[in-house]
Enzyme design. Structure first.
Site, PDB file in Angstrom:
ATOM      1  N   HIS A 244     -62.455   6.866 -46.665  1.00  0.00           N
ATOM      2  CA  HIS A 244     -62.930   5.535 -46.275  1.00  0.00           C
ATOM      3  C   HIS A 244     -61.961   4.383 -46.603  1.00  0.00           C
ATOM      4  CE1 HIS A 244     -66.969   7.341 -45.894  1.00  0.00           C
ATOM      5  NE2 HIS A 244     -66.782   7.877 -47.078  1.00  0.00           N
TER       6      HIS A 244
HETATM    7  C1  BDR Z   1     -67.773   3.877 -49.736  1.00  0.00           C
HETATM    8  O1  BDR Z   1     -68.561   4.208 -50.860  1.00  0.00           O
HETATM    9  C2  BDR Z   1     -67.805   4.857 -51.833  1.00  0.00           C
HETATM   10  O2  BDR Z   1     -68.374   6.072 -52.163  1.00  0.00           O
HETATM   11  C3  BDR Z   1     -66.406   5.003 -51.298  1.00  0.00           C
HETATM   12  O3  BDR Z   1     -65.465   4.729 -52.302  1.00  0.00           O
HETATM   13  C4  BDR Z   1     -66.331   3.983 -50.186  1.00  0.00           C
HETATM   14  O4  BDR Z   1     -65.907   2.731 -50.660  1.00  0.00           O
HETATM   15  C5  BDR Z   1     -68.140   4.765 -48.572  1.00  0.00           C
HETATM   16  O5  BDR Z   1     -69.464   4.586 -48.226  1.00  0.00           O
END
Ligand code: BDR
Ligand code: CA
Length: 314
Positions: A244
């Site tokens: 992400h």
């Molecule tokens: C987001 O939530 C976290 O688990 C990850 O680091 C990312 O920023 C994804 O939904």
């Protein structure tokens, strides 16, 4: 050559946050990281503040200033994600405890001071976690709002739905009140929702290419990503997990990798069922103000080429 763009990275590391920070450190010609501000999110603040420093040291940047910020959302109890990231948030490799200090100043005060000090329109905020620090800073010092050049965030989801509830993505779900402040602030926002990040899978071939770089920091990163992807592989049977947060930094380096639309985005703060949902007016069915550039497509191979190229410079 143009001067590097000044950024503050606000983060809750998290293996994918770590990859985003590594990407930024591998790109000094384009990006000047003024400081890293931590927030509670994937794991509690004590861990995110520790982890941010571990990543700085791993990348050979013990000189970086790391500030601890909010330890809980603005109006709710903290929700964490150890089920994805492990107990420490950086589970996977063996990591040394950081030797570099944590700054004494609070993240929120650092953000305020920096935006007041730097010329108007000079500082870009890169948010990789819940928006608590930014919401608090805007509330405490509204004069900084028009000074922000742009805020590029990982958060939200629409066509892909949510990843922590059916309706909400984790970063927005943890602190919807802070997100509401940010989306209502009028600053230029670029949003990297799950619709984009779910296209950025850590497929086997990509991780193998990364591993071939062979350096110690990248080896540790590969071990982090192998731990991180196990959750999605087990749950969804996908070829790897979605990387992400580096989408935020990749956008600053190569915006042409992404395609999206300028839309209205509102945050659900009232409903229990859909708390933290990003209601995106993709089809412009309302006259509500278009307050964010919402990305939907990404050239995933181009993204991984960039990531690996920049990791090689660490
Ligand atoms: C987001 O939530 C976290 O688990 C990850 O680091 C990312 O920023 C994804 O939904
Ligand atoms: Ca994150």
């Amino acid at each position: 050559m143009a001067k590097p763009r000044k950024i503050i990275i606000d983060t809750d590391p998290g293996q994918d946050d770590a990859a985003a920070i590594m990407l930024a450190f591998g790109s000094p010609e384009e990006l000047e990281v003024l400081g890293i501000t931590t927030v509670a999110g994937n794991v509690p603040l004590s861990y995110t503040s520790r982890n941010a420093r571990i990543v700085c040291e791993l990348c050979g940047r013990p000189d970086m200033k790391v500030f601890a910020g909010a330890d809980a959302p603005m109006a709710r109890k903290l929700v964490t994600a150890e089920h994805v990231h492990g107990k420490t948030g950086l589970d996977g490799p063996e990591l040394n405890e950081p030797a570099m200090p944590l700054q004494e100043q609070h993240s929120v005060d650092f953000i305020i001071e920096t935006l007041r000090r730097e010329p108007e329109g000079a500082v870009t905020l890169c948010t990789l976690g819940p928006l608590t620090n930014i919401g608090l800073a805007f509330q405490k010092a509204p004069d900084i709002i028009p000074r922000v050049r742009e805020l590029v965030m990982m958060g939200g989801g629409f066509f892909e739905g949510g990843n922590i509830t059916p309706a909400a993505e984790f970063n927005i779900y943890v602190d919807p009140e802070a997100a509401e402040i940010v989306f209502g602030s009028g600053i230029p926002i670029v949003m990297m929702p799950l619709d984009v990040t779910h296209q950025l899978l850590t497929q086997k071939g990509r991780i193998e290419r990364m591993a071939e770089l062979g350096t110690a920091p990248v080896k540790a990163m590969v071990e982090m990503l192998e731990f991180f992807e196990r959750f999605d592989i087990e749950k969804y049977g996908s070829d790897g997990g979605p990387l992400h947060d580096p989408a935020v930094i990749a956008y600053l380096l190569k915006p042409e990798l992404f395609k999206g639309r300028h839309c209205n985005v509102e945050i659900e703060v009232k409903s229990e069922l859909t708390a933290g949902m990003t209601v995106i007016d993709w089809w412009h069915v309302t006259d509500r103000k278009r307050n964010a550039k919402v990305m939907r497509h990404v050239d995933a191979d181009g993204f991984y080429d960039l990531l690996i190229e920049r990791f090689a410079r660490i």
